[in-house]
Design a protein around this motif. Structure first.
Motif, PDB file in Angstrom:
ATOM      1  N   GLU A  70      -6.153   3.848   1.333  1.00 33.50           N
ATOM      2  CA  GLU A  70      -7.353   3.293   1.962  1.00 33.50           C
ATOM      3  C   GLU A  70      -7.452   1.789   1.722  1.00 33.50           C
ATOM      4  N   CYS A  71      -7.157   1.380   0.489  1.00 30.15           N
ATOM      5  CA  CYS A  71      -7.199  -0.045   0.150  1.00 30.15           C
ATOM      6  C   CYS A  71      -6.208  -0.822   1.007  1.00 30.15           C
ATOM      7  N   MET A  72      -4.990  -0.308   1.170  1.00 29.56           N
ATOM      8  CA  MET A  72      -3.969  -1.007   1.957  1.00 29.56           C
ATOM      9  C   MET A  72      -4.339  -1.046   3.439  1.00 29.56           C
ATOM     10  N   SER A  87      -6.877  -9.938  -3.263  1.00 27.10           N
ATOM     11  CA  SER A  87      -5.884  -9.685  -2.212  1.00 27.10           C
ATOM     12  C   SER A  87      -4.503 -10.168  -2.641  1.00 27.10           C
ATOM     13  N   GLU A  88      -4.462 -11.311  -3.287  1.00 26.93           N
ATOM     14  CA  GLU A  88      -3.181 -11.848  -3.750  1.00 26.93           C
ATOM     15  C   GLU A  88      -2.544 -10.932  -4.801  1.00 26.93           C
ATOM     16  N   ILE A  94       2.278  -4.707  -4.038  1.00 27.39           N
ATOM     17  CA  ILE A  94       2.867  -4.048  -2.870  1.00 27.39           C
ATOM     18  C   ILE A  94       4.256  -4.602  -2.592  1.00 27.39           C
ATOM     19  N   SER A  95       4.398  -5.901  -2.682  1.00 27.95           N
ATOM     20  CA  SER A  95       5.682  -6.548  -2.426  1.00 27.95           C
ATOM     21  C   SER A  95       6.747  -6.091  -3.421  1.00 27.95           C
ATOM     22  N   SER A  96       6.370  -5.977  -4.684  1.00 31.14           N
ATOM     23  CA  SER A  96       7.334  -5.555  -5.699  1.00 31.14           C
ATOM     24  C   SER A  96       7.720  -4.092  -5.538  1.00 31.14           C
ATOM     25  N   GLU A 110       4.498   5.417   4.107  1.00 30.69           N
ATOM     26  CA  GLU A 110       4.844   4.539   2.982  1.00 30.69           C
ATOM     27  C   GLU A 110       3.616   4.235   2.134  1.00 30.69           C
ATOM     28  N   MET A 111       2.500   3.998   2.792  1.00 31.70           N
ATOM     29  CA  MET A 111       1.277   3.731   2.034  1.00 31.70           C
ATOM     30  C   MET A 111       0.812   4.973   1.280  1.00 31.70           C
TER      31      MET A 111
END
Length: 386
Positions: A70-72, A87-88, A94-96, A110-111
């Protein structure tokens, strides 16, 4: 008791104490200022958003925030929904987890599988780590811990992240300074030989030696606790103390950590590990100066030893680190690798984490140095060398 107090004062007089506290204060303020500067947003005219505004927004927007599907999805619709800082932080995690794949390209599946993907990455890293050669039982134990993390709170904890960031460097510097203060206790200096003769005549050489060793550990402990208290307060105060109970996996540096602990627990671990390093360095300094009986020679040996450890830390050699450097001050104050390294020692059929075994070995070496110090002093007294 009186002679111990005298030795404590000889080790740390008023000027030295003020100088030490001034150094701790300046270093802490400088470090805190650098931490805060990272939260300033700048444009061509200068600072557009101050660290106070950024932290305040992050604190308010993160209440009840969890990293899940939900957050994503919310961030895909509105990147500023949770504020710039939150957000950062989420984007970095998420990137890692998705090999630098941006949030916009993630599918629903994926999420949905966010934590499962994290566990798969951890499993892959364990299997591919041929240096350690994990057994099936060890991998199974690690995976139980990896899969136990099924939700991740992203509530405000910036102060604890900033505290952990450079704490290892600060602890290492403090330990070195305290070790330098210990040098004169048994390192002889012509200027104080008459004072030593007077004290040994009045109190007895054995009592004097014991008082000096006790004074070394007592003074080192007090200085360490005071310096850490000052550092903790100065670094944390601008951020606030929120987030002590948040999991360390919300920090991108420890996202893949298998230690499911809070930021407060991480601080306690780091504080205790730093104290173990301090005991080791005090014990080492005592035995070196007792053997060499000279301040300059003792300082040279300690300096060469530390330079060697720094080189080992820069040039990664697994056997050297595994069997030697992991128990030494430089690696032990490099706290981060203990949380993500997953290094193991096999002792008597048991698998023991590097986090715990390094402490056991370091303390054991400290005891050996201490016993050796008393033995050498006793032998020298018997021979009439001191």
């Amino acid at each position: 008791m009186k002679i111990m107090i005298l030795e404590c004062k000889r080790m740390v007089n008023r000027i030295i104490l003020l100088g030490f506290l001034a150094f701790v204060l300046i270093f802490s303020v400088y470090g805190s200022q650098r931490n805060l500067d990272r939260y300033n947003e700048r444009d061509e005219q200068g600072i557009a958003v101050t660290w106070r505004d950024n932290l305040s927004e992050a604190r308010n927007a993160s209440k009840g925030l969890y990293l899940d599907k939900e957050c994503m999805e919310n961030l895909q619709e509105d990147a500023d929904l949770y504020g710039y800082l939150n957000s950062e932080n989420i984007m970095e995690l998420i990137s890692s987890n998705y090999e630098r794949k941006p949030l916009e390209e993630l599918s629903d599946n994926e999420m949905e599988r966010f934590f499962q993907i994290r566990a798969e990455i951890i499993h892959e890293n364990l299997v591919l780590d041929t240096k350690v050669g994990y057994t099936d039982e060890e991998i199974e134990d690690f995976m139980d811990r990896a899969e136990s993390l099924s939700t991740l709170s992203m509530e405000y904890a910036e102060g604890w992240k900033a505290l952990a960031e450079k704490m290892g460097n600060f602890v290492f510097l403090i330990v070195i300074i305290i070790a330098v203060l210990v040098l004169p206790l048994f390192g002889r200096d012509p200027a104080v030989q008459m004072e030593e003769l007077v004290r040994s005549s009045r109190y007895g050489k054995r009592q004097l030696d014991t008082a000096r060793i006790v004074a070394a550990y007592l003074t080192a402990t007090v200085l360490y606790v005071c310096s850490m208290a000052v550092y903790f307060i100065i670094v944390m105060l601008p951020f606030g103390f929120d987030g002590a109970s948040r999991p360390i996996q919300s920090n991108v540096r420890t996202f893949f950590s298998l230690y499911n602990i809070t930021y407060l627990q991480q601080f306690v671990w780091n504080f205790f590990r730093g104290y173990v390093v301090l005991i080791f360095m005090v014990s080492l300094t005592l035995i070196v100066t007792i053997l060499l009986k000279n301040i300059l020679a003792g300082a040279s040996v300690i300096a060469i030893f530390l330079v060697m450890l720094v080189i080992f830390n820069q040039v990664y050699l697994y056997p050297v680190n595994h069997w030697f450097a992991n128990f030494m001050p430089v690696r032990m104050t490099n706290f981060w690798h203990f949380y993500v390294g997953n290094e193991l020692y096999r002792i008597c059929g048991f698998s023991i984490s590097c986090m715990r075994w390094s402490i056991v070995i370091s303390l054991t070496l400290s005891v050996i140095f201490l016993v050796s110090s008393f033995t050498v002093l006793y032998a020298n007294r018997k021979k009439g060398l001191i």
